[in-house]
Motif scaffolding. Structure first.
Motif, PDB file in Angstrom:
ATOM      1  N   VAL A 105       0.663  -1.308   0.122  1.00 54.67           N
ATOM      2  CA  VAL A 105      -0.143   0.051   0.094  1.00 54.67           C
ATOM      3  C   VAL A 105       0.976   1.120   0.067  1.00 54.67           C
ATOM      4  O   VAL A 105       1.756   1.318   0.954  1.00 54.67           O
ATOM      5  N   GLU A 106       0.608   2.207  -0.820  1.00 58.81           N
ATOM      6  CA  GLU A 106       1.201   3.416  -1.035  1.00 58.81           C
ATOM      7  C   GLU A 106       0.335   4.609  -0.763  1.00 58.81           C
ATOM      8  O   GLU A 106      -0.803   4.654  -1.524  1.00 58.81           O
ATOM      9  N   VAL A 107       0.437   5.495   0.149  1.00 50.80           N
ATOM     10  CA  VAL A 107      -0.475   6.780   0.278  1.00 50.80           C
ATOM     11  C   VAL A 107       0.040   7.617  -0.807  1.00 50.80           C
ATOM     12  O   VAL A 107       1.095   8.094  -1.003  1.00 50.80           O
ATOM     13  N   LEU A 108      -0.941   8.293  -1.618  1.00 55.33           N
ATOM     14  CA  LEU A 108      -0.779   9.064  -2.740  1.00 55.33           C
ATOM     15  C   LEU A 108      -1.131  10.572  -2.342  1.00 55.33           C
ATOM     16  O   LEU A 108      -0.406  11.422  -3.046  1.00 55.33           O
ATOM     17  N   GLY A 109      -2.004  10.720  -1.461  1.00 56.14           N
ATOM     18  CA  GLY A 109      -2.425  12.176  -1.084  1.00 56.14           C
ATOM     19  C   GLY A 109      -3.516  12.143  -0.205  1.00 56.14           C
ATOM     20  O   GLY A 109      -4.194  11.187   0.214  1.00 56.14           O
TER      21      GLY A 109
END
Length: 323
Positions: free
Chosen positions: A33-37
């Motif tokens: 999981v990667e936080v984009l904004g």
């Protein structure tokens, strides 16, 4: 498989909606999981209504329906803001809703999710506690499995501490499997600090913990609050309605000056949380997240007990975004 999801959270502090856009790759427990904004939307007058209703205030059925719909529309606006900077459409929106009552097995998250479903045309999930409650669980905390996905380590144990309206913790032993993860509520946290700020300062919260840093802890009042927190922790249950420690705030506000009230609350709560975190897992790294990380007095009191902490931001997940 790559998917994009937006998660929305309004905590028991009832001060705003946090909307977070994430990119998820893979499936099941092995997903990355990667936080984009992210985007935070203040609740304004709606927050006052939600807080009053959660505190036992009386509303008609029509007023409850209107509040739920307006709250859903505000969620749609917050999601739209976080998507504006990214050329993606969400595959999923997860909406916690506002907890207006929580005494397991009964719990109510106020929200009409259909404004979000209509605007974005994607799958929407809400009432996140319901499935656990009907299965015999207590419905909170709801984050331990996600904490395992995001923060597990093969090198060291971690205790993830959420400084929200209520403090909760996830224990991740070194190299743990999903079935090894445990989570629990600890004690009232921002519920107490924010109520004290509203009474003492006329402000929704003590920005940066500035008032608490100016004040001095009152040991007698601190001991009284410590007794409340210890009873909450010893109960071994999910905390909610009736556990806000509002009676302590109201009584202490009659005898303490504004800054001393804030200092006593932040120092006592921080020291209790820090000691509890250490007791949960020996030699663990204590990772802080949640709105309370912005209160320097609270964080300082935790660190005085633990010898130091790590913000979840340092591990790739913003303190406001984690939950």
């Amino acid at each position: 498989m790559i998917r994009h999801a937006v998660g929305c959270m309004t905590g028991t502090s009832v001060d705003g909606i946090d909307a977070v856009l994430v990119r998820a790759e893979g499936e099941g427990l092995g997903m990355r999981v990667e936080v984009l904004g992210s985007h935070s939307a203040p609740l304004g007058g709606m927050g006052d209504l939600l807080r009053a209703y959660a505190s036992g205030g009386s509303l008609t059925a029509a007023e409850v329906s209107s509040l739920a719909l307006g709250f859903g529309e505000l969620h749609a606006e917050a999601i739209g803001e976080v998507l504006d900077d990214h050329a993606v459409s969400p595959d999923l929106c997860a909406l916690h809703g506002q907890t207006v009552h929580h005494q397991p097995p009964h719990s109510l998250q106020l929200l009409n999710p259909w404004a979000v479903a209509r605007r974005f045309g994607c799958r929407v999930v809400s009432d996140l506690r319901g499935a656990d409650l009907v299965s015999g669980g207590e419905g909170a905390p709801i984050t331990p499995l996600a904490d395992w996905v995001l923060f597990r380590s093969a090198e060291r144990s971690r205790v993830i501490v959420n400084l929200g309206g209520f403090c909760n913790a996830t224990v991740l032993p070194v190299g743990c499997r999903a079935e090894d993860v445990t989570g629990l509520d600890v004690c009232a946290c921002n519920q107490v600090l924010d109520r004290a700020s509203r009474l003492a300062l006329g402000e929704a919260y003590d920005a940066g913990g500035a008032g608490a840093l100016r004040g001095r802890e009152d040991r007698d009042e601190g001991d009284a609050l410590l007794g409340v927190l210890a009873r909450q922790a010893a109960a071994g249950r999910s905390l909610g309605s009736g556990d806000e420690a509002g009676a302590w705030v109201d009584a202490s506000a009659q005898t303490l000056g504004a800054d001393d009230l804030l200092a006593t609350a932040a120092t006592t709560i921080g020291a209790f949380i820090g000691g509890r975190a250490l007791s949960l897992c020996e030699d663990a790294e204590v990772v802080l997240a949640g709105g309370g990380v912005h209160n320097a007095a609270l964080v300082g009191a935790i660190e005085a007990q633990t010898g130091g902490t790590v913000m979840s931001d340092a591990l790739g997940v913003g303190a406001q975004e984690r939950e």
